[in-house]
Design an enzyme around this catalytic site. Structure first.
Site, PDB file in Angstrom:
ATOM      1  CE  LYS A 260      -4.547  -1.254   1.859  1.00 30.56           C
ATOM      2  NZ  LYS A 260      -5.447  -1.019   2.774  1.00 30.56           N
TER       3      LYS A 260
ATOM      4  N   GLY B 182      -2.164   1.753  13.126  1.00 34.19           N
ATOM      5  CA  GLY B 182      -1.523   1.025  11.744  1.00 34.19           C
ATOM      6  C   GLY B 182      -2.185   1.824  10.759  1.00 34.19           C
TER       7      GLY B 182
HETATM    8  P1  NAP Z   1      -1.822  -2.965  11.182  1.00 38.25           P
HETATM    9  O1  NAP Z   1      -1.447  -1.943   9.957  1.00 38.25           O
HETATM   10  O2  NAP Z   1      -1.147  -4.242  11.335  1.00 38.25           O
HETATM   11  O3  NAP Z   1      -2.287  -2.006  12.320  1.00 38.25           O
HETATM   12  C1  NAP Z   1      -2.782  -2.791  13.663  1.00 38.25           C
HETATM   13  C2  NAP Z   1      -2.547  -1.894  14.744  1.00 38.25           C
HETATM   14  O4  NAP Z   1      -3.339  -2.381  15.801  1.00 38.25           O
HETATM   15  C3  NAP Z   1      -1.486  -1.332  15.311  1.00 38.25           C
HETATM   16  O5  NAP Z   1      -1.290  -0.102  15.553  1.00 38.25           O
HETATM   17  C4  NAP Z   1      -0.974  -2.436  16.212  1.00 38.25           C
HETATM   18  O6  NAP Z   1       0.087  -1.671  17.299  1.00 38.25           O
HETATM   19  C5  NAP Z   1      -2.325  -2.691  16.882  1.00 38.25           C
HETATM   20  N1  NAP Z   1      -2.329  -3.859  17.513  1.00 38.25           N
HETATM   21  C6  NAP Z   1      -2.329  -4.988  16.993  1.00 38.25           C
HETATM   22  N2  NAP Z   1      -2.462  -5.721  17.982  1.00 38.25           N
HETATM   23  C7  NAP Z   1      -2.719  -5.311  19.306  1.00 38.25           C
HETATM   24  C8  NAP Z   1      -2.676  -5.730  20.530  1.00 38.25           C
HETATM   25  N3  NAP Z   1      -2.678  -6.999  20.929  1.00 38.25           N
HETATM   26  N4  NAP Z   1      -2.923  -4.580  21.483  1.00 38.25           N
HETATM   27  C9  NAP Z   1      -2.780  -3.420  21.164  1.00 38.25           C
HETATM   28  N5  NAP Z   1      -2.655  -2.935  19.876  1.00 38.25           N
HETATM   29  C10 NAP Z   1      -2.541  -3.979  18.978  1.00 38.25           C
HETATM   30  O7  NAP Z   1      -3.331  -3.483  10.469  1.00 38.25           O
HETATM   31  P2  NAP Z   1      -4.220  -2.614   9.679  1.00 38.25           P
HETATM   32  O8  NAP Z   1      -4.069  -3.072   7.977  1.00 38.25           O
HETATM   33  O9  NAP Z   1      -4.437  -1.327  10.138  1.00 38.25           O
HETATM   34  O10 NAP Z   1      -5.717  -3.526   9.849  1.00 38.25           O
HETATM   35  C11 NAP Z   1      -6.307  -3.709  11.238  1.00 38.25           C
HETATM   36  C12 NAP Z   1      -7.534  -4.388  11.270  1.00 38.25           C
HETATM   37  O11 NAP Z   1      -8.407  -3.557  10.417  1.00 38.25           O
HETATM   38  C13 NAP Z   1      -7.516  -5.691  10.793  1.00 38.25           C
HETATM   39  O12 NAP Z   1      -8.355  -6.279  11.490  1.00 38.25           O
HETATM   40  C14 NAP Z   1      -8.222  -5.448   9.404  1.00 38.25           C
HETATM   41  O13 NAP Z   1      -8.763  -6.717   8.959  1.00 38.25           O
HETATM   42  C15 NAP Z   1      -9.049  -4.410   9.611  1.00 38.25           C
HETATM   43  N6  NAP Z   1      -9.330  -3.692   8.262  1.00 38.25           N
HETATM   44  C16 NAP Z   1     -10.693  -3.707   7.900  1.00 38.25           C
HETATM   45  C17 NAP Z   1     -11.057  -3.190   6.597  1.00 38.25           C
HETATM   46  C18 NAP Z   1     -12.367  -3.009   6.033  1.00 38.25           C
HETATM   47  O14 NAP Z   1     -12.743  -2.691   5.031  1.00 38.25           O
HETATM   48  N7  NAP Z   1     -13.444  -3.377   6.974  1.00 38.25           N
HETATM   49  C19 NAP Z   1     -10.067  -2.411   6.077  1.00 38.25           C
HETATM   50  C20 NAP Z   1      -8.693  -2.213   6.542  1.00 38.25           C
HETATM   51  C21 NAP Z   1      -8.570  -3.023   7.927  1.00 38.25           C
HETATM   52  P3  NAP Z   1       1.420  -1.682  16.957  1.00 38.25           P
HETATM   53  O15 NAP Z   1       1.658  -0.678  15.774  1.00 38.25           O
HETATM   54  O16 NAP Z   1       1.926  -1.281  18.148  1.00 38.25           O
HETATM   55  O17 NAP Z   1       1.895  -2.947  16.498  1.00 38.25           O
END
Ligand code: NAP
Length: 290
Positions: A70, A133
């Site tokens: 991305k 994230g």
């Molecule tokens: P990402 O870039 O990996 O970001 C995840 C975030 O969550 C990071 O800030 C991470 O913290 C934090 N995190 C992960 N595990 C954690 C924990 N146990 N405790 C506290 N914080 C935690 O992932 P993303 O792309 O943003 O996606 C995140 C979620 O959104 C996923 O479930 C994805 O399926 C969903 N999503 C849905 C859509 C939709 O269209 N509905 C679109 C995009 C994403 P750190 O930075 O400290 O590691």
């Protein structure tokens, strides 16, 4: 049926086999009766540039971009839309005048259920966003577009949080943006009118988990909106907790559908696409249909 004239759309990622985009896009294409197909392309990071050159060579019409490309795709594009620049990530690429143009439809996808279902004055809204994230970036841009009074982002890593804060510079998004660590949550939840989970906590298979304890959720104001970006399970534990305290809930499925619909409109140069068919195809695929 694939013919000699079949146009090619797709999604690039690595891995990409779990992507739900082919399901919803091919359902829409079939409904519209188009000679077009949407294909998943697993592209390893070191092959991204050559893959995009190949797409130009074979006349791909457009494609979605998912993890890990991305941000990496940005230097390979001739034009990047203002919203994709603000978010710092591209999820949709289209071909214009033999050049690749990138945009980000996640913001539109995130906003769609808020704007259509809960149209209100957002200028007094305090948005609390869990996680910092990639998805949180689209949510921040969306909340700024709504004109939220405060956008409070919660993270667990102070360095990443600072980088997140600084990455917005002096942009419109940065104006009302503040970052906090999780220990501030008890103070912030009672102020939240819009609470968004952008962490993967509660995602299948760890379906019993929630980013908040039931006690923390109990302090969410009634009539607040709790929005979980996760789409499976549906509802998540987070949304069940929110329902129990009288909050309005939104799951991640609609964002997924609407970001896809927005991308398809761009590629097909149409004002409307069969959103209901896309939603239905996803619900069926995820086993959410009764
Ligand atoms: P990402 O870039 O990996 O970001 C995840 C975030 O969550 C990071 O800030 C991470 O913290 C934090 N995190 C992960 N595990 C954690 C924990 N146990 N405790 C506290 N914080 C935690 O992932 P993303 O792309 O943003 O996606 C995140 C979620 O959104 C996923 O479930 C994805 O399926 C969903 N999503 C849905 C859509 C939709 O269209 N509905 C679109 C995009 C994403 P750190 O930075 O400290 O590691």
């Amino acid at each position: 049926m694939i013919t000699g004239k079949t146009k090619l759309l797709g999604v690039i990622g690595y891995p990409v086999e779990h992507s739900l985009s082919p399901v919803m896009h091919n359902a829409a294409i079939a409904q519209l009766g188009l000679d077009c197909v949407y294909v998943p392309f697993p592209i390893e990071p070191q092959n991204l540039e050559v893959a995009i050159q190949g797409f130009s060579a074979v006349g791909v019409v457009g494609f979605n971009v998912t993890i890990p490309h991305k941000q990496a795709i940005l230097p390979l594009l001739s034009e990047i839309s203002p919203i994709a620049k603000a978010v710092g990530a591209v999820n949709t690429v289209s071909r214009k005048d033999n050049k690749w143009v990138g945009t980000n439809t996640d913001v539109e996808g995130f906003l769609a259920p808020l704007l259509t279902t809960y149209n209100r004055d957002w200028s007094q809204t305090v948005a609390v966003i869990l996680g910092n994230g990639g998805a949180a970036r689209a949510v921040v841009a969306g909340c700024a577009e709504l004109g939220c009074a405060k956008i409070l982002v919660i993270g667990r890593n102070t360095q990443k949080l600072e980088e997140f804060r600084n990455s917005w510079g002096n942009s419109r998004e940065a104006k009302n943006l503040h970052v906090h660590t999780w220990d501030s949550l008890p103070k912030l939840i009672p102020q939240a009118n819009l609470l968004v989970n952008t962490t993967p906590i509660g995602m299948y298979p760890k379906v019993e988990e929630s980013p908040l304890s039931a006690e923390e959720m109990a302090h969410l104001p009634r009539q607040a909106i709790a929005y979980d970006l996760i789409y499976t399970p549906n509802p998540t534990q987070f949304l069940k907790q929110a329902q129990q305290v009288g909050a309005i809930t939104i799951d991640g499925l609609e964002m997924l559908v609407q970001q896809g619909a927005a991308a398809l409109k761009i590629w097909l140069q149409r004002d409307t696409v069969p959103v209901d068919v896309m939603r239905q195809a996803l619900r069926q695929h995820l086993g959410l249909e009764e």
